[in-house]
Write a protein that holds these residues in place. Sequence first.
Motif, short mmCIF file in Angstrom:
data_model
loop_
_atom_site.label_atom_id
_atom_site.label_comp_id
_atom_site.label_asym_id
_atom_site.label_seq_id
_atom_site.Cartn_x
_atom_site.Cartn_y
_atom_site.Cartn_z
N MET A 296 -98.50 5.41 37.80
CA MET A 296 -98.41 6.67 37.08
C MET A 296 -97.22 7.51 37.56
O MET A 296 -96.57 8.19 36.75
N ASP A 297 -96.93 7.48 38.84
CA ASP A 297 -95.76 8.22 39.34
C ASP A 297 -94.47 7.66 38.74
O ASP A 297 -93.55 8.42 38.42
N ASN A 298 -94.41 6.35 38.58
CA ASN A 298 -93.24 5.73 37.96
C ASN A 298 -93.10 6.15 36.50
O ASN A 298 -91.99 6.38 36.00
N ILE A 299 -94.24 6.24 35.82
CA ILE A 299 -94.23 6.65 34.41
C ILE A 299 -93.73 8.08 34.29
O ILE A 299 -92.88 8.40 33.45
N THR A 300 -94.25 8.97 35.14
CA THR A 300 -93.82 10.36 35.12
C THR A 300 -92.32 10.47 35.38
O THR A 300 -91.60 11.19 34.68
N GLU A 301 -91.85 9.75 36.40
CA GLU A 301 -90.43 9.79 36.75
C GLU A 301 -89.57 9.28 35.60
O GLU A 301 -88.52 9.88 35.28
N HIS A 302 -89.99 8.20 34.96
CA HIS A 302 -89.23 7.64 33.85
C HIS A 302 -89.16 8.62 32.68
O HIS A 302 -88.09 8.84 32.10
N GLU A 303 -90.30 9.21 32.34
CA GLU A 303 -90.32 10.16 31.23
C GLU A 303 -89.43 11.36 31.51
O GLU A 303 -88.75 11.86 30.60
N GLN A 304 -89.44 11.83 32.74
CA GLN A 304 -88.58 12.96 33.08
C GLN A 304 -87.10 12.59 32.93
O GLN A 304 -86.29 13.41 32.49
N LYS A 305 -86.76 11.39 33.28
CA LYS A 305 -85.38 10.92 33.12
C LYS A 305 -85.00 10.88 31.64
O LYS A 305 -83.91 11.35 31.25
N ILE A 306 -85.90 10.35 30.82
CA ILE A 306 -85.61 10.22 29.39
C ILE A 306 -85.54 11.59 28.72
O ILE A 306 -84.63 11.87 27.92
N VAL A 307 -86.49 12.48 29.02
CA VAL A 307 -86.49 13.78 28.35
C VAL A 307 -85.29 14.61 28.80
O VAL A 307 -84.72 15.38 28.00
N SER A 308 -84.87 14.48 30.04
CA SER A 308 -83.68 15.20 30.51
C SER A 308 -82.44 14.70 29.78
O SER A 308 -81.58 15.50 29.36
N TYR A 309 -82.33 13.39 29.63
CA TYR A 309 -81.22 12.80 28.89
C TYR A 309 -81.23 13.28 27.44
O TYR A 309 -80.18 13.65 26.88
N ALA A 310 -82.41 13.31 26.83
CA ALA A 310 -82.53 13.74 25.44
C ALA A 310 -82.18 15.21 25.28
O ALA A 310 -81.50 15.60 24.31
N MET A 311 -82.64 16.04 26.20
CA MET A 311 -82.31 17.47 26.13
C MET A 311 -80.80 17.68 26.20
O MET A 311 -80.24 18.48 25.43
N GLU A 312 -80.15 16.96 27.08
CA GLU A 312 -78.70 17.09 27.22
C GLU A 312 -78.00 16.68 25.92
O GLU A 312 -77.07 17.37 25.45
N LYS A 313 -78.43 15.58 25.33
CA LYS A 313 -77.81 15.09 24.11
C LYS A 313 -78.06 16.04 22.93
O LYS A 313 -77.14 16.32 22.14
N ARG A 376 -90.88 16.52 16.07
CA ARG A 376 -91.16 16.27 17.48
C ARG A 376 -90.85 14.82 17.83
O ARG A 376 -91.30 13.89 17.16
N ALA A 377 -90.05 14.65 18.87
CA ALA A 377 -89.80 13.34 19.46
C ALA A 377 -90.53 13.28 20.79
O ALA A 377 -90.29 14.12 21.67
N SER A 378 -91.43 12.32 20.94
CA SER A 378 -92.19 12.23 22.19
C SER A 378 -91.98 10.85 22.80
O SER A 378 -91.94 9.83 22.12
N PHE A 379 -91.86 10.83 24.13
CA PHE A 379 -91.44 9.65 24.85
C PHE A 379 -92.58 9.11 25.73
O PHE A 379 -93.46 9.84 26.15
N TYR A 380 -92.48 7.79 26.00
CA TYR A 380 -93.47 7.18 26.88
C TYR A 380 -92.79 6.11 27.72
O TYR A 380 -91.56 6.00 27.74
N LEU A 381 -93.57 5.35 28.42
CA LEU A 381 -93.02 4.44 29.43
C LEU A 381 -92.12 3.37 28.84
O LEU A 381 -91.30 2.79 29.57
N TYR A 382 -92.21 3.11 27.53
CA TYR A 382 -91.41 2.04 26.92
C TYR A 382 -90.14 2.55 26.26
O TYR A 382 -89.37 1.76 25.70
N ASN A 383 -89.88 3.84 26.28
CA ASN A 383 -88.67 4.37 25.63
C ASN A 383 -87.45 4.28 26.54
O ASN A 383 -87.57 4.28 27.77
N THR A 384 -86.28 4.21 25.92
CA THR A 384 -85.02 4.00 26.63
C THR A 384 -84.01 5.09 26.26
O THR A 384 -84.20 5.81 25.27
N GLU A 385 -82.95 5.15 27.01
CA GLU A 385 -81.86 6.07 26.65
C GLU A 385 -81.22 5.65 25.33
O GLU A 385 -80.74 6.50 24.57
N GLU A 386 -81.24 4.34 25.05
CA GLU A 386 -80.72 3.87 23.77
C GLU A 386 -81.55 4.41 22.61
O GLU A 386 -81.00 4.71 21.53
#
Length: 406
Positions: A296-313, A376-386
């Motif tokens: 679960m910690d890995n999932i949280t960390e991954h989602e934070q990475k993806i949402v931060s990337y998405a916010m920037e874009k 709304r775009a919502s992300f989960y453990l299987y989403n990528t920066e692509e």
Amino acid sequence: MDLHAIRQEFPILDQEVNGHPLVYLDSSATSQKPKSVIEALDTYYRQDNSNVHRGVHTLGTRATDKYEGAREKVRKFINAETTKQVIFTRGTTTAINTVAYSYGRANLSEGDEIVITPMEHHSNIIPWQQAAKATGATLKYIPLQSDGTISLEDAANTITANTKIVAISHVSNVLGTVNPIKQIAELAHKHNAVIVVDGAQGAPHMQIDVQDLNCDFYAFSGHKMCAPTGIGVLYGRKTLLENMEPFEFGGEMIDFVNLYDSTWKELPWKFEGGTPIIAGAIGLGAAIDFLNEVGMDNITEHEQKIVSYAMEKLRSMDGITIFGPEKRAGLITFNLDDVHPHDTATVLDAEGIAVRAGHHCAQPLMRWLEVTATARASFYLYNTEEDVDRLVDGLLKTKEYFGDVF
């Protein structure tokens, strides 16, 4: 966390939609299911299909063992003290309604207060509206800050000696706001009120410890955390559950039935009337195994990475409004200027990108935001920066298309 390997576990992602590879960005509505969950359902129906608790034959025993084994997996997943506190329901909606009816209506009276927030999903508004109407209690709202968060000062001012129930989402399904549940629970308990947490957007995305949160009730759905639809959980403090009357009556939840009176089974079964959601619970157990393996910690960390990337874009685009706070869970709610969100979602779908558009079962919040609907775009453990890059490209095409139209 091997993202490529994780994506391989989700068969539905390996397809094209409207001639484009699928980009699924609607996990806040419902997540996709890994092979292990699909196989668990298949195995149950092929090999173990039977009712639980009632039979002594082999299939019934196997089904019961898997069903109750799933309950133990849930207990560990949320760190409940005992499986007696884990009640299987149809989902978050049923779980909250159970508390509103079985606890709320029995413990509320005229002059009492129910405190919620304007960011709540309808499932955590309407049951309390009805409980207030039925008992004469008053419904109060903790005001929102301009960024869609709540301050503890406002919470402390809203929760009073007359407050009996505080009902609040762990994570907003629109704003991505992560509410300070532990601190709000402390405020509620200071006034001897109970706190009910809508964990539909919390349990799938972060480590949940109900004892550390010190919540009295915690509700969540399986289908948002890789499990089947139609299965959910209500966690409750044992002393409260023991004193609550059942929400549904019938088979399975009884101890003795006489002509004019009946008695109930012990926890948790007194709240699980009728044939339970056996396959769903087994599927939920398999989903928990999968999430625990990923971490679960890995999932949280991954989602934070993806949402931060998405916010920037997204912030680099002109003509877009993003709703909600800077610090958020893994979702972004937005609108393109002069484009209805349903039109945005339709153009994106033509590009193979699945997002949600509408009021998201949060009409009071839409009015607070002064919009009728959002995308709304919502992300989960299987989403990528692509996936995010595809979203941005799709939004640019949407702007171009409607710019040409108007």
